[in-house]
Design a protein around this motif. Structure first.
Motif, PDB file in Angstrom:
ATOM      1  N   ARG A 176      85.649   3.324 165.500  1.00 21.35           N
ATOM      2  CA  ARG A 176      86.913   4.048 165.573  1.00 21.35           C
ATOM      3  C   ARG A 176      88.045   3.363 164.804  1.00 21.35           C
ATOM      4  O   ARG A 176      88.912   4.036 164.227  1.00 21.35           O
ATOM      5  CB  ARG A 176      87.331   4.257 167.024  1.00 21.35           C
ATOM      6  CG  ARG A 176      87.684   2.992 167.778  1.00 21.35           C
ATOM      7  CD  ARG A 176      88.036   3.313 169.227  1.00 21.35           C
ATOM      8  NE  ARG A 176      88.398   2.122 169.975  1.00 21.35           N
ATOM      9  CZ  ARG A 176      87.548   1.287 170.549  1.00 21.35           C
ATOM     10  NH1 ARG A 176      86.241   1.555 170.466  1.00 21.35           N
ATOM     11  NH2 ARG A 176      87.962   0.223 171.203  1.00 21.35           N
ATOM     12  N   ASN A 177      88.073   2.022 164.782  1.00 20.75           N
ATOM     13  CA  ASN A 177      89.144   1.341 164.062  1.00 20.75           C
ATOM     14  C   ASN A 177      89.087   1.641 162.573  1.00 20.75           C
ATOM     15  O   ASN A 177      90.115   1.913 161.933  1.00 20.75           O
ATOM     16  CB  ASN A 177      89.062  -0.165 164.301  1.00 20.75           C
ATOM     17  CG  ASN A 177      89.537  -0.558 165.691  1.00 20.75           C
ATOM     18  OD1 ASN A 177      90.065   0.268 166.418  1.00 20.75           O
ATOM     19  ND2 ASN A 177      89.333  -1.804 166.058  1.00 20.75           N
ATOM     20  N   ALA A 178      87.894   1.575 162.003  1.00 19.75           N
ATOM     21  CA  ALA A 178      87.748   1.871 160.582  1.00 19.75           C
ATOM     22  C   ALA A 178      88.075   3.333 160.297  1.00 19.75           C
ATOM     23  O   ALA A 178      88.724   3.652 159.291  1.00 19.75           O
ATOM     24  CB  ALA A 178      86.334   1.542 160.123  1.00 19.75           C
ATOM     25  N   TYR A 186      69.862   9.734 175.547  1.00 17.98           N
ATOM     26  CA  TYR A 186      70.922  10.379 174.777  1.00 17.98           C
ATOM     27  C   TYR A 186      70.328  11.075 173.560  1.00 17.98           C
ATOM     28  O   TYR A 186      69.446  10.528 172.883  1.00 17.98           O
ATOM     29  CB  TYR A 186      71.955   9.346 174.310  1.00 17.98           C
ATOM     30  CG  TYR A 186      72.906   8.868 175.384  1.00 17.98           C
ATOM     31  CD1 TYR A 186      74.174   9.426 175.499  1.00 17.98           C
ATOM     32  CD2 TYR A 186      72.534   7.870 176.282  1.00 17.98           C
ATOM     33  CE1 TYR A 186      75.050   8.990 176.482  1.00 17.98           C
ATOM     34  CE2 TYR A 186      73.399   7.431 177.267  1.00 17.98           C
ATOM     35  CZ  TYR A 186      74.654   7.991 177.357  1.00 17.98           C
ATOM     36  OH  TYR A 186      75.514   7.562 178.333  1.00 17.98           O
ATOM     37  N   GLY A 187      70.832  12.265 173.268  1.00 14.83           N
ATOM     38  CA  GLY A 187      70.430  12.959 172.061  1.00 14.83           C
ATOM     39  C   GLY A 187      71.155  12.397 170.854  1.00 14.83           C
ATOM     40  O   GLY A 187      72.050  11.552 170.985  1.00 14.83           O
ATOM     41  N   GLU A 221      69.770   2.885 169.014  1.00 11.95           N
ATOM     42  CA  GLU A 221      68.392   3.025 169.491  1.00 11.95           C
ATOM     43  C   GLU A 221      68.332   2.851 171.005  1.00 11.95           C
ATOM     44  O   GLU A 221      67.570   3.561 171.689  1.00 11.95           O
ATOM     45  CB  GLU A 221      67.514   1.995 168.798  1.00 11.95           C
ATOM     46  CG  GLU A 221      67.352   2.235 167.297  1.00 11.95           C
ATOM     47  CD  GLU A 221      66.630   1.088 166.615  1.00 11.95           C
ATOM     48  OE1 GLU A 221      66.237   0.132 167.329  1.00 11.95           O
ATOM     49  OE2 GLU A 221      66.466   1.130 165.382  1.00 11.95           O
ATOM     50  N   ALA A 222      69.133   1.937 171.525  1.00 15.02           N
ATOM     51  CA  ALA A 222      69.159   1.738 172.974  1.00 15.02           C
ATOM     52  C   ALA A 222      69.674   2.986 173.681  1.00 15.02           C
ATOM     53  O   ALA A 222      69.148   3.392 174.728  1.00 15.02           O
ATOM     54  CB  ALA A 222      70.022   0.528 173.321  1.00 15.02           C
ATOM     55  N   ALA A 223      70.699   3.603 173.110  1.00 19.28           N
ATOM     56  CA  ALA A 223      71.235   4.829 173.703  1.00 19.28           C
ATOM     57  C   ALA A 223      70.204   5.949 173.664  1.00 19.28           C
ATOM     58  O   ALA A 223      70.046   6.709 174.638  1.00 19.28           O
ATOM     59  CB  ALA A 223      72.508   5.251 172.975  1.00 19.28           C
ATOM     60  N   ARG A 224      69.470   6.039 172.557  1.00 19.62           N
ATOM     61  CA  ARG A 224      68.440   7.072 172.464  1.00 19.62           C
ATOM     62  C   ARG A 224      67.328   6.832 173.482  1.00 19.62           C
ATOM     63  O   ARG A 224      66.790   7.793 174.079  1.00 19.62           O
ATOM     64  CB  ARG A 224      67.844   7.083 171.044  1.00 19.62           C
ATOM     65  CG  ARG A 224      68.829   7.487 169.961  1.00 19.62           C
ATOM     66  CD  ARG A 224      69.256   8.933 170.090  1.00 19.62           C
ATOM     67  NE  ARG A 224      68.135   9.829 169.985  1.00 19.62           N
ATOM     68  CZ  ARG A 224      67.652  10.275 168.827  1.00 19.62           C
ATOM     69  NH1 ARG A 224      68.223   9.896 167.682  1.00 19.62           N
ATOM     70  NH2 ARG A 224      66.628  11.095 168.801  1.00 19.62           N
ATOM     71  N   SER A 225      66.992   5.555 173.731  1.00 24.54           N
ATOM     72  CA  SER A 225      65.947   5.245 174.711  1.00 24.54           C
ATOM     73  C   SER A 225      66.382   5.568 176.134  1.00 24.54           C
ATOM     74  O   SER A 225      65.554   5.724 177.030  1.00 24.54           O
ATOM     75  CB  SER A 225      65.563   3.764 174.612  1.00 24.54           C
ATOM     76  OG  SER A 225      66.639   2.943 175.035  1.00 24.54           O
ATOM     77  N   ARG A 256      78.531  10.358 169.557  1.00 24.56           N
ATOM     78  CA  ARG A 256      79.787  10.491 170.289  1.00 24.56           C
ATOM     79  C   ARG A 256      80.043   9.308 171.213  1.00 24.56           C
ATOM     80  O   ARG A 256      81.172   8.813 171.304  1.00 24.56           O
ATOM     81  CB  ARG A 256      79.765  11.785 171.112  1.00 24.56           C
ATOM     82  CG  ARG A 256      81.020  12.007 171.944  1.00 24.56           C
ATOM     83  CD  ARG A 256      80.864  13.229 172.841  1.00 24.56           C
ATOM     84  NE  ARG A 256      79.712  13.101 173.724  1.00 24.56           N
ATOM     85  CZ  ARG A 256      79.720  12.389 174.860  1.00 24.56           C
ATOM     86  NH1 ARG A 256      80.814  11.737 175.228  1.00 24.56           N
ATOM     87  NH2 ARG A 256      78.647  12.340 175.616  1.00 24.56           N
ATOM     88  N   ALA A 257      78.987   8.820 171.875  1.00 21.45           N
ATOM     89  CA  ALA A 257      79.173   7.786 172.894  1.00 21.45           C
ATOM     90  C   ALA A 257      79.106   6.371 172.341  1.00 21.45           C
ATOM     91  O   ALA A 257      79.659   5.443 172.948  1.00 21.45           O
ATOM     92  CB  ALA A 257      78.115   7.960 173.992  1.00 21.45           C
ATOM     93  N   VAL A 258      78.421   6.183 171.212  1.00 17.90           N
ATOM     94  CA  VAL A 258      78.203   4.824 170.709  1.00 17.90           C
ATOM     95  C   VAL A 258      78.830   4.631 169.326  1.00 17.90           C
ATOM     96  O   VAL A 258      79.698   3.773 169.129  1.00 17.90           O
ATOM     97  CB  VAL A 258      76.690   4.497 170.644  1.00 17.90           C
ATOM     98  CG1 VAL A 258      76.475   3.099 170.067  1.00 17.90           C
ATOM     99  CG2 VAL A 258      76.066   4.607 172.024  1.00 17.90           C
TER     100      VAL A 258
END
Length: 277
Positions: free
Chosen positions: A202-204, A187-188, A180-184, A194-196
Motif C-alpha cells: 500500500r505504501n508504494a 483464500y482465493g 502462498e500461505a494465504a492460499r493454503s 485484497r488481504a495480503v
C-alpha cells in the motif's frame, strides 16, 4: 567489566566505522550539494519576488481561476483511471511470467521516454477529430480533443506509467510465500490480493498515486496537442507568459507549487524515510 569493555570496544568500533563512512561521504555530499543548490536557488529567488507582485489581484483573473479549476477537476479523474487499471497491471507484471512480458513492460514506459509533445501526437493519431474513434465520440457529443475528456486522455497517457512502475516495485517487495500461505488457508486469488498483497504494497501504491496526480496536474506537452482548450494550469502559464510576461504566471505557479509541496509531504508521510544503522 570485561563485558563492559567489550561493549565499549564495540561501541568504539562502531563509532570509528561510522567516522570512516562519514569521511567517505564528503566528496559525494559536496557533489550532491551542488545539485541541491541548483534545485533550491530558483525556488528561493521565486519566493523572494512574490512580495513585489499583487498575487491576489491576479488570482481574480477569470482565466486563472478557470485554469486552476480545470486542472483540479481533470487530474483526480486521470489519477483514478490510472489507479483502477494500473494497479492490476502492476500486479500481473510483478507476479506473472508469460511470453511477451518484456514487450508489455516496454510499452508501459513508452510514455516516460518519449517527449510529452510526441505523446500528444501519438494520441491524436487515435483520438483526433478525423480518426474513426474521435469522429464517433464527437458524433455522440463527447469530443476527445479540445475538451476536458481530451485533457484527461493526455494526462492519463503521460502520468499513468508512474503508478504502474511504482506499484510494481511495491508488489515485487511482497514475499510470494505470504500469498502462498494465504492460499493454503483457503483464500482465493482475489481474496489473497485484497488481504495480503494490497496491504503490504500500500505504501508504494499510495506514493504512485501521489506522483501520478502531480504529474497529471503539471502535464503540458501532450495536453497542448490534444486539448489546448479548455486550458489547464500549465497551458495557462504558457499563454500568460507569452502575452504578459513572467509576473502574470505567478498565481498559477504558486498553485502548482503548493500542490507539489503537499504531494512531497504526503509521500514522505506515507512511505517514510529509510534510516541507516
Amino acid at each position: 567489566m570485561i563485558d563492559g569493555d567489550r561493549n565499549g570496544g564495540a561501541r568504539l568500533g562502531i563509532g570509528l566505522e561510522y567516522g570512516r563512512v562519514s569521511s567517505g561521504l564528503a566528496v559525494p555530499a559536496l557533489l550532491g550539494a551542488v545539485l541541491l543548490a541548483y534545485f533550491l536557488v530558483p525556488f528561493v529567488v521565486f519566493v523572494l519576488q512574490i512580495g513585489s507582485i499583487d498575487v491576489l489581484e491576479r488570482f481574480a483573473d477569470p482565466a486563472v481561476r478557470t485554469a486552476i479549476r480545470n486542472s483540479l477537476l481533470t487530474a483526480p479523474v486521470s489519477t483514478a483511471i490510472a489507479t483502477v487499471f494500473g494497479v492490476p497491471l502492476a500486479y500481473v507484471l510483478s507476479r506473472a511470467s508469460f511470453r511477451g512480458k518484456r514487450l508489455v513492460e516496454a510499452a508501459v514506459v513508452i510514455p516516460l521516454v518519449v517527449p510529452p509533445i510526441v505523446g500528444g501526437v501519438l494520441l491524436l493519431t487515435v483520438v483526433g477529430r478525423y480518426t474513426p474513434i474521435g469522429a464517433a465520440a464527437a458524433a455522440l457529443g463527447v469530443p476527445l480533443t479540445d475538451s476536458r475528456a481530451g485533457v484527461i486522455l493526455a494526462q492519463t497517457f503521460v502520468a499513468a506509467p508512474y503508478l504502474v512502475v511504482t506499484a510494481k516495485a511495491g508488489f515485487d517487495g511482497v514475499d510470494p510465500r505470504l500469498e502462498e500461505a494465504a492460499r493454503s488457508m483457503g483464500y482465493g486469488p482475489l481474496e489473497t490480493i485484497r488481504a495480503v498483497s494490497l496491504p503490504l504494497a500500500r505504501n508504494a501504491i499510495a506514493a504512485g498515486i501521489v506522483l501520478t496526480f502531480v504529474r497529471a496536474l503539471g502535464e503540458f506537452g501532450a495536453t497542448m496537442m490534444v486539448a489546448y482548450n479548455p486550458r489547464t494550469m500549465p497551458t495557462q502559464i504558457r499563454v500568460a507568459y507569452i502575452s504578459e510576461g513572467l509576473e502574470a504566471i505567478v498565481p498559477i505557479a504558486l498553485a502548482l507549487l503548493a500542490v507539489t509541496l503537499l504531494a512531497v509531504v504526503a509521500v514522505r508521510a506515507l512511505v517514510g524515510t529509510p534510516r541507516n544503522y
